[in-house]
Design an enzyme around this catalytic site. Sequence first.
Site, PDB file in Angstrom:
ATOM      1  N   GLU A  73     114.458  91.085 107.383  1.00  0.00           N
ATOM      2  CA  GLU A  73     113.612  89.953 107.757  1.00  0.00           C
ATOM      3  C   GLU A  73     114.409  88.876 108.481  1.00  0.00           C
ATOM      4  OE1 GLU A  73     110.445  89.796 107.738  1.00  0.00           O
ATOM      5  OE2 GLU A  73     110.234  91.744 106.797  1.00  0.00           O
ATOM      6  N   CYS A 110      98.163  94.881 119.558  1.00  0.00           N
ATOM      7  CA  CYS A 110      97.776  93.527 119.982  1.00  0.00           C
ATOM      8  C   CYS A 110      98.990  92.836 120.601  1.00  0.00           C
ATOM      9  CB  CYS A 110      97.239  92.734 118.793  1.00  0.00           C
ATOM     10  SG  CYS A 110      96.334  91.244 119.254  1.00  0.00           S
ATOM     11  N   CYS A 138      93.027  97.268 123.156  1.00  0.00           N
ATOM     12  CA  CYS A 138      91.824  96.986 122.360  1.00  0.00           C
ATOM     13  C   CYS A 138      91.019  98.261 122.084  1.00  0.00           C
ATOM     14  CB  CYS A 138      90.959  95.955 123.078  1.00  0.00           C
ATOM     15  SG  CYS A 138      91.815  94.384 123.377  1.00  0.00           S
ATOM     16  N   CYS A 167      92.143  99.518 118.857  1.00  0.00           N
ATOM     17  CA  CYS A 167      92.321  98.528 117.791  1.00  0.00           C
ATOM     18  C   CYS A 167      91.221  98.636 116.735  1.00  0.00           C
ATOM     19  CB  CYS A 167      92.331  97.115 118.371  1.00  0.00           C
ATOM     20  SG  CYS A 167      92.574  95.839 117.113  1.00  0.00           S
ATOM     21  N   CYS A 214      86.573  91.158 116.927  1.00  0.00           N
ATOM     22  CA  CYS A 214      87.557  90.282 117.584  1.00  0.00           C
ATOM     23  C   CYS A 214      86.862  89.343 118.583  1.00  0.00           C
ATOM     24  CB  CYS A 214      88.610  91.116 118.302  1.00  0.00           C
ATOM     25  SG  CYS A 214      89.856  90.126 119.154  1.00  0.00           S
TER      26      CYS A 214
END
Length: 359
Positions: A34, A192, A199, A202, A208
């Site tokens: 991270e 995205c 899309c 997606c 959306c």
Amino acid sequence: MDFAPRIVAWQRQHGRHDLPWQNTRDPYRIWLSEIMLQQTQVATVIPYYERFLQRFPDVAALGAADQEDVMPYWAGLGYYARARNLHRCAVEIMRDWNGRFPPTAEAITTLPGIGRSTAAAIAAFAYGERSPILDGNVKRVFTRHFGIAGDPSKREVEQRLWALAEAQVEAAPGLDMASYTQGLMDLGATLCTRGKPACDRCPMADSCIARRDGRQAELPTRKVRKAIPERETCMLVLQHEGSFLLQQRPEPGIWGGLWSLPEFDVADDPDSASRALGLEPEQRYELAAFAHTFTHYRLHIRPWLVPVRAVSLRESALPERWVPADKLESMALPAPVKKLLQGLVDAGMQNSLFTTSKT
DNA sequence: AAGCCGGGGTG
DNA sequence: CACCCAGGCTT
């Protein structure tokens, strides 16, 4: 509606499952990934992650090391405060937490270099804690899916996004937080995306807002970026019997903790700059100038190659070290300095590198 | 709220 | 070239 479960279902089928820091619940490995992934893309991180983990396999190994030993494993990744904080965290965990990583996101946030989003990601992956993240990927997914306009780095917009992030978790009891958190990241990284969002593939396309209104290209709202200033510096490549003089940069500041070349003002000359370090120049060769662009300014570098006879140095405010060419690899060098010195070494110090000869 | 802190990928 | 990326800290 139904946001989080759909993310989870998609992640299980189409998300990423074989990244080096996945398939573990070891907080140390998750934490390291991270931190490395802050403002840094996955493909860039992977080799650094593998090298770092091999050298420092657990928090005890990292905590027992000197910061000096850590920096070479970060050199080239950027944002070097991350590495210094990482090492401080390890020392703190060994001292204050009995060598065990803090058990909640709230406790994790108290560690240096770990904010709300990073703490939540670690807690979600390591403990399954129901704390939402809000990183660059999530900001992009949320601003598009919920149609949120305005610069996401502005406080007002960011607060709305945090509220949305919390709401999605609260609306989904029994949510698999590791899969959900990973799914948000995967969606932002693989579908995205900033440029050409896919899309058609997606799982969230039917709900959306940006997709509905054809505003994918306008969201998230770009931040107004000011023109970046130009700065100029001269660098001394002081060379003696195949070794180069390096200085350790002060922290805080640019390249803090890294080993770099001595610099002097463009109004000064390489000879007096060398003598200021207690070194007598034999020659001075002007090397090809080049530019290095940071996030907040562009630095024009004018390097001078200066062979010197004596190696006795004067007292200096900065730690200094003569480094043989074949030992440069093990030093924590800023990227442009590494490029410059590697170029010199690889070319065998040949004259083809010099734009102008002796002056 | 704005500035500082890097390097690399992408179009 | 502009823009962005698994952000956080300082002022």
